[in-house]
Design an enzyme around this catalytic site. Structure first.
Site, PDB file in Angstrom:
ATOM      1  N   CYS A 121      16.811  14.221  67.245  1.00 29.39           N
ATOM      2  CA  CYS A 121      15.946  14.479  67.910  1.00 29.39           C
ATOM      3  C   CYS A 121      15.896  14.862  69.293  1.00 29.39           C
ATOM      4  O   CYS A 121      16.934  14.512  69.925  1.00 29.39           O
ATOM      5  CB  CYS A 121      14.906  13.271  67.825  1.00 29.39           C
ATOM      6  SG  CYS A 121      15.308  11.895  68.759  1.00 29.39           S
ATOM      7  N   HIS A 143      16.557   4.761  67.843  1.00 25.10           N
ATOM      8  CA  HIS A 143      17.053   5.370  66.785  1.00 25.10           C
ATOM      9  C   HIS A 143      18.564   5.157  66.536  1.00 25.10           C
ATOM     10  O   HIS A 143      19.467   4.696  67.431  1.00 25.10           O
ATOM     11  CB  HIS A 143      17.053   6.898  67.289  1.00 25.10           C
ATOM     12  CG  HIS A 143      15.589   7.481  67.557  1.00 25.10           C
ATOM     13  ND1 HIS A 143      15.279   8.853  67.393  1.00 25.10           N
ATOM     14  CD2 HIS A 143      14.393   6.586  67.385  1.00 25.10           C
ATOM     15  CE1 HIS A 143      14.002   8.929  67.515  1.00 25.10           C
ATOM     16  NE2 HIS A 143      13.445   7.672  67.649  1.00 25.10           N
ATOM     17  N   GLU A 146      21.216   7.145  66.404  1.00 31.40           N
ATOM     18  CA  GLU A 146      22.018   7.901  67.508  1.00 31.40           C
ATOM     19  C   GLU A 146      22.183   6.873  68.634  1.00 31.40           C
ATOM     20  O   GLU A 146      23.359   6.712  69.310  1.00 31.40           O
ATOM     21  CB  GLU A 146      21.503   9.087  67.864  1.00 31.40           C
ATOM     22  CG  GLU A 146      21.713  10.284  66.444  1.00 31.40           C
ATOM     23  CD  GLU A 146      20.215  10.044  65.879  1.00 31.40           C
ATOM     24  OE1 GLU A 146      20.304  11.094  65.179  1.00 31.40           O
ATOM     25  OE2 GLU A 146      19.534   9.209  66.104  1.00 31.40           O
ATOM     26  N   CYS A 164      17.477  11.958  71.116  1.00 36.00           N
ATOM     27  CA  CYS A 164      19.002  11.615  70.598  1.00 36.00           C
ATOM     28  C   CYS A 164      19.919  12.568  71.254  1.00 36.00           C
ATOM     29  O   CYS A 164      20.949  12.492  71.758  1.00 36.00           O
ATOM     30  CB  CYS A 164      19.119  11.465  69.292  1.00 36.00           C
ATOM     31  SG  CYS A 164      18.214   9.683  68.858  1.00 36.00           S
TER      32      CYS A 164
END
Length: 159
Positions: A87, A57, A59, A90
């Site tokens: 999420c 991801h 992040e 993250c």
């Protein structure tokens, strides 16, 4: 209160969002920037599809860059600018990195038809035995001595 610099960093995250999701199509449309003391330490888009890695991801990618830039897992004092609400994974990565502040540009509800963030969050709030993956303990008695051994280390790497 967000500053002009905060808005500029978020615009960079949104540009990375578009680059990753629409232009390069390396993953979902997510971008993230990690900044400390006005210096960008990490900036990345989502690369789940390109890297064949569900943890890639934006992040997490930006946090990894920032940690490498500093030579440390501790990002205390840093700010994370994310194009989407973090999420659970993250958020945990930012938490473990000791990031001091998170700004996000869009809510889970803005893309709930596309990504599982709301469903994962709801699943994690359920008791372990009722979760989709139904985690359960196994061989705890064998793991506990290792925890005791780790506790006795003079230079144990607690973080």
């Amino acid at each position: 209160m967000a500053s002009a610099a905060d808005r500029a960093h978020m615009r960079q995250a949104i540009a990375l969002m578009r680059q990753a999701g629409v232009v390069e199509r390396t993953g979902g449309p997510f971008g993230a920037v990690v900044v400390r003391d006005g210096v960008v330490l990490g900036a990345a888009g989502n690369s789940v599809l390109r890297d064949h890695d569900p943890t890639a991801h934006a992040e997490v990618n930006a946090i990894r860059q920032a940690c490498r830039a500093l030579g440390s897992h501790d990002l205390r004092g840093a700010v994370l600018y994310a194009s989407g609400e973090c999420c659970p994974m993250c958020y945990a990565a930012a938490y473990w990195a000791r990031i001091s502040k998170v700004y996000f540009a869009s809510f889970w509800s803005d893309y709930a038809d596309l990504f599982d963030d709301v469903r994962i969050h709801a699943d994690m709030a359920r008791p372990a035995g009722e979760r989709q993956l139904a985690p359960e303990p196994l061989l705890r008695a064998e793991a506990l001595p290792v925890w005791e051994e780790f506790r006795r280390l003079q230079d144990g790497a607690c973080y």
